[in-house]
Structures are given as C-alpha cells and as structure tokens.
Write a protein that holds these residues in place. Sequence first.
Motif, PDB file in Angstrom:
ATOM      1  N   HIS A   1     -64.482 -49.489 -77.136  1.00  0.00           N
ATOM      2  CA  HIS A   1     -65.773 -49.221 -76.511  1.00  0.00           C
ATOM      3  C   HIS A   1     -66.512 -50.504 -76.188  1.00  0.00           C
ATOM      4  O   HIS A   1     -66.127 -51.595 -76.604  1.00  0.00           O
ATOM      5  CB  HIS A   1     -66.630 -48.305 -77.391  1.00  0.00           C
ATOM      6  N   GLY A   2     -67.597 -50.351 -75.436  1.00  0.00           N
ATOM      7  CA  GLY A   2     -68.475 -51.472 -75.137  1.00  0.00           C
ATOM      8  C   GLY A   2     -69.229 -51.864 -76.389  1.00  0.00           C
ATOM      9  O   GLY A   2     -68.893 -51.435 -77.495  1.00  0.00           O
ATOM     10  N   THR A   3     -70.253 -52.678 -76.216  1.00  0.00           N
ATOM     11  CA  THR A   3     -71.011 -53.118 -77.380  1.00  0.00           C
ATOM     12  C   THR A   3     -72.455 -53.429 -77.010  1.00  0.00           C
ATOM     13  O   THR A   3     -72.748 -53.778 -75.865  1.00  0.00           O
ATOM     14  CB  THR A   3     -70.365 -54.353 -78.044  1.00  0.00           C
ATOM     15  N   ASN A   4     -73.329 -53.324 -77.999  1.00  0.00           N
ATOM     16  CA  ASN A   4     -74.713 -53.772 -77.845  1.00  0.00           C
ATOM     17  C   ASN A   4     -74.893 -55.150 -78.490  1.00  0.00           C
ATOM     18  O   ASN A   4     -76.001 -55.667 -78.547  1.00  0.00           O
ATOM     19  CB  ASN A   4     -75.693 -52.756 -78.447  1.00  0.00           C
ATOM     20  N   LYS A   5     -73.776 -55.738 -78.962  1.00  0.00           N
ATOM     21  CA  LYS A   5     -73.806 -57.060 -79.593  1.00  0.00           C
ATOM     22  C   LYS A   5     -72.674 -57.930 -79.037  1.00  0.00           C
ATOM     23  O   LYS A   5     -71.689 -58.221 -79.729  1.00  0.00           O
ATOM     24  CB  LYS A   5     -73.663 -56.917 -81.115  1.00  0.00           C
ATOM     25  N   PRO A   6     -72.806 -58.372 -77.792  1.00  0.00           N
ATOM     26  CA  PRO A   6     -71.710 -59.123 -77.156  1.00  0.00           C
ATOM     27  C   PRO A   6     -71.392 -60.458 -77.839  1.00  0.00           C
ATOM     28  O   PRO A   6     -70.292 -60.977 -77.699  1.00  0.00           O
ATOM     29  CB  PRO A   6     -72.193 -59.328 -75.718  1.00  0.00           C
TER      30      PRO A   6
END
Length: 186
Positions: A146-151
């Motif tokens: 999945h994507g992330t909110n903490k790149p």
Amino acid sequence: ISPTIIKKEESQLKHFRIIALLFAVRIGLIPAGFSEAQENPSDEYRIIITVNRHQLALYKEDQPVKSYQIATPKKILKSTLGAHYIESIEFDPWWFPADATRKAILKQEGINLPKAIPPNHSLNAMGKVKMRLSCFIYGKKLCFLHGTNKPWLIGQSVSRGCFRMRNEDILELAQFLKIGTPVIIE
C-alpha cells in the motif's frame, strides 16, 4: 495437456472472473474504489519484492520494467516469503487499524487512532492504493502492499507486516497490475 487447451481454460476462467466481478459489484459486495484491472494490463506482469534490499521490481515477462524503493516489515515471517498473488486492488481506501496497531501508535506517537480512518485523511496509513496479497501474517490475511502517509520511512524495515510505497509510486505501479498478478517475496 496441450497449450491450446490450457489457453482455452485460462480464457474461460478470465470470463468467469469478469462475470463474477460484475455480479459482486451489482449486489454491492465490492467496495467503492475497487478495481480488477487498470487500462487492460497484460497478463505477463509480475512483481518481485526483495526484502533485504527494500526493493520492489516490476517485470513484464522476464524483462525488468521498473524498480521502486519500499518500506518492509520489521520481521519477515516464513508465511510471507514465497510465491503469492494480488487478491484485490482498492483506490483511496479506508484504514481500519487493528487494536494492536492502535495501541502501538498510541504508545510510540501519542496518537489515539480511531477504529476507522477515511481516505485522504492525514492519519490514513494506507495512502492512495491498497493491494491485498495472498500471504498470511499471524494466521490472518493481513499482508498488503500500500501507499503511505509517512514517505520518509521508505527504505526502512518499519511495518508490522505490510509493504509500503510512496503514493505516487504505487499509483504508477497500479496501472500495470490486476487481481491475480504474481508476487514473489524473497
């Protein structure tokens, strides 16, 4: 079994999947944002995740197409390694953090997460795309790409079982994938 028979059976299975998907959408079993395929991707794509290098590579047939840096789980279980496939693809997903995750984030970051976090919310750790993989973690199908909110955590071993990508990277990757795309984790 001849290659012609195999191809015919694969074609019939593909038609069955499409009919089943349309039926599931019609009766409301498929969540909003779910997609079987984007832009008719080829059946020839596959993903190889190399955990110790924090790398995900996209292949078409036997040729590398693109490579991405990813975040990996802190601990890799034997059930995670090996040959798997993509079970679902969801765009702008909700996040329903497990109780253990909520407790860990409260302890580590002082944030009391709600049980459900909507798409595009700053606390939604799923980012822009969530793909369920066929592997098991702790006896449950909780393994996601999945994507992330903490790149800033990309390139590290930080998760409790998922593989994370930058949102722009997973959006790009999703163009090539569909349900059933092979995923090798090594």
